[in-house]
Write an enzyme that holds these catalytic residues in place. Structure first.
Site, short mmCIF file in Angstrom:
data_model
loop_
_atom_site.label_atom_id
_atom_site.label_comp_id
_atom_site.label_asym_id
_atom_site.label_seq_id
_atom_site.Cartn_x
_atom_site.Cartn_y
_atom_site.Cartn_z
N CYS A 1 0.87 -1.43 -0.02
CA CYS A 1 0.16 -0.08 -0.03
C CYS A 1 0.86 1.36 0.12
CB CYS A 1 -0.91 0.00 1.33
SG CYS A 1 -1.96 1.53 1.50
N CYS B 1 0.46 3.29 3.19
CA CYS B 1 1.06 2.62 4.28
C CYS B 1 2.59 3.07 4.37
CB CYS B 1 1.00 1.20 4.32
SG CYS B 1 -0.52 0.78 5.01
N ASP C 1 -0.44 16.68 -0.49
CA ASP C 1 -0.38 16.03 -1.74
C ASP C 1 0.59 16.11 -2.76
OD1 ASP C 1 -3.13 14.56 -3.01
OD2 ASP C 1 -1.94 15.22 -4.28
N HIS D 1 -3.96 0.79 8.30
CA HIS D 1 -4.51 0.79 6.95
C HIS D 1 -6.04 0.41 7.32
CE1 HIS D 1 -4.78 -0.17 2.73
NE2 HIS D 1 -5.76 -0.83 3.10
N ASN E 1 -13.08 10.90 -1.34
CA ASN E 1 -13.55 10.00 -2.61
C ASN E 1 -13.67 8.82 -2.22
OD1 ASN E 1 -13.31 12.42 -4.32
ND2 ASN E 1 -10.99 11.97 -4.35
N THR F 1 -8.28 6.59 -6.01
CA THR F 1 -7.35 6.24 -6.68
C THR F 1 -6.42 5.38 -5.73
OG1 THR F 1 -5.71 8.01 -6.58
CG2 THR F 1 -7.44 7.77 -8.61
N HIS G 1 -6.31 3.45 0.67
CA HIS G 1 -6.22 3.72 1.91
C HIS G 1 -6.77 4.71 2.17
CE1 HIS G 1 -2.88 3.53 5.37
NE2 HIS G 1 -3.78 4.70 5.70
N HIS H 1 -8.03 8.17 3.18
CA HIS H 1 -7.74 9.63 3.29
C HIS H 1 -8.70 10.81 3.15
CE1 HIS H 1 -7.19 8.34 -0.94
NE2 HIS H 1 -7.34 9.55 -1.26
P1 5GP Z 1 -7.78 9.97 -4.39
O1 5GP Z 1 -8.13 10.18 -5.72
O2 5GP Z 1 -7.70 8.62 -3.97
O3 5GP Z 1 -9.06 10.53 -3.38
O4 5GP Z 1 -6.61 10.80 -3.92
C1 5GP Z 1 -5.24 10.09 -3.83
C2 5GP Z 1 -4.38 11.33 -3.78
O5 5GP Z 1 -3.16 10.89 -3.39
C3 5GP Z 1 -4.16 12.34 -5.21
O6 5GP Z 1 -4.77 13.73 -4.82
C4 5GP Z 1 -2.77 12.05 -5.58
O7 5GP Z 1 -2.19 13.27 -6.07
C5 5GP Z 1 -2.15 11.70 -4.04
N1 5GP Z 1 -1.07 11.07 -4.20
C6 5GP Z 1 -0.85 10.02 -4.95
N2 5GP Z 1 0.45 9.29 -4.90
C7 5GP Z 1 1.07 9.99 -4.00
C8 5GP Z 1 2.28 10.05 -3.20
O8 5GP Z 1 3.23 9.17 -3.50
N3 5GP Z 1 2.58 11.15 -2.27
C9 5GP Z 1 1.75 11.90 -1.96
N4 5GP Z 1 2.01 12.59 -0.87
N5 5GP Z 1 0.35 11.88 -2.54
C10 5GP Z 1 0.05 11.07 -3.36
ZN ZN Z 2 -2.40 1.44 3.60
#
Ligand code: 5GP
Ligand code: ZN
Length: 109
Positions: free
Chosen positions: A7, A10, A30, A46, A85, A93, A96, A98
């Site tokens: 993950c 994680c 982000d 997790h 989301n 996407t 985990h 958030h």
């Molecule tokens: P989701 O689309 O799942 O709601 O949000 C995932 C978020 O994680 C996105 O805004 C993306 O820019 C962010 N993200 C993806 N990979 C990483 C990473 O490796 N580090 C950080 N800090 N944010 C990430």
């Molecule tokens: Zn996780």
């Protein structure tokens, strides 16, 4: 659930640069910000999605909400969006749980 080796978040909990960490939760910036301030709040343990929040003990759910609000306050945000989301169809996407904190201007058009 414990940490999952496969993950991404994680790994962020274990190795990432934390804006704030306390009480089982961390806040990180982000990597691809969609607003002048774009933070993510994650439980250290997790949890796949917000759907699982129903299984949280009430005290932990309250602490998570407090952590989100306190993080926004600490970085100086008064007005901001909190976004979760839930599920692929809604744009999740990373599986985990958030919370997005978005603020610092007019980024929402
Ligand atoms: P989701 O689309 O799942 O709601 O949000 C995932 C978020 O994680 C996105 O805004 C993306 O820019 C962010 N993200 C993806 N990979 C990483 C990473 O490796 N580090 C950080 N800090 N944010 C990430
Ligand atoms: Zn996780």
């Amino acid at each position: 659930m414990a940490s999952r080796p496969d993950c991404l978040f994680c790994k962020l909990v274990a190795e990432g640069e934390h804006v704030r960490a306390d009480d089982g939760f961390v806040a990180v910036a982000d990597i691809n910000p969609k607003a002048p301030v774009h933070l993510l709040v994650l439980p250290e343990r997790h949890v796949d999605t917000f759907r699982d929040v129903a299984e949280f003990p009430p005290e932990e759910a309250k602490r998570m909400l407090d952590f989100v609000a306190e993080t926004a306050r600490e970085v100086g945000l008064e007005d901001y969006q909190v976004v979760v989301n839930v599920g692929r169809g809604a744009g999740q996407t990373v599986f985990h749980l958030h919370w997005h904190i978005l603020g610092g201007g007019r980024p929402f058009e």
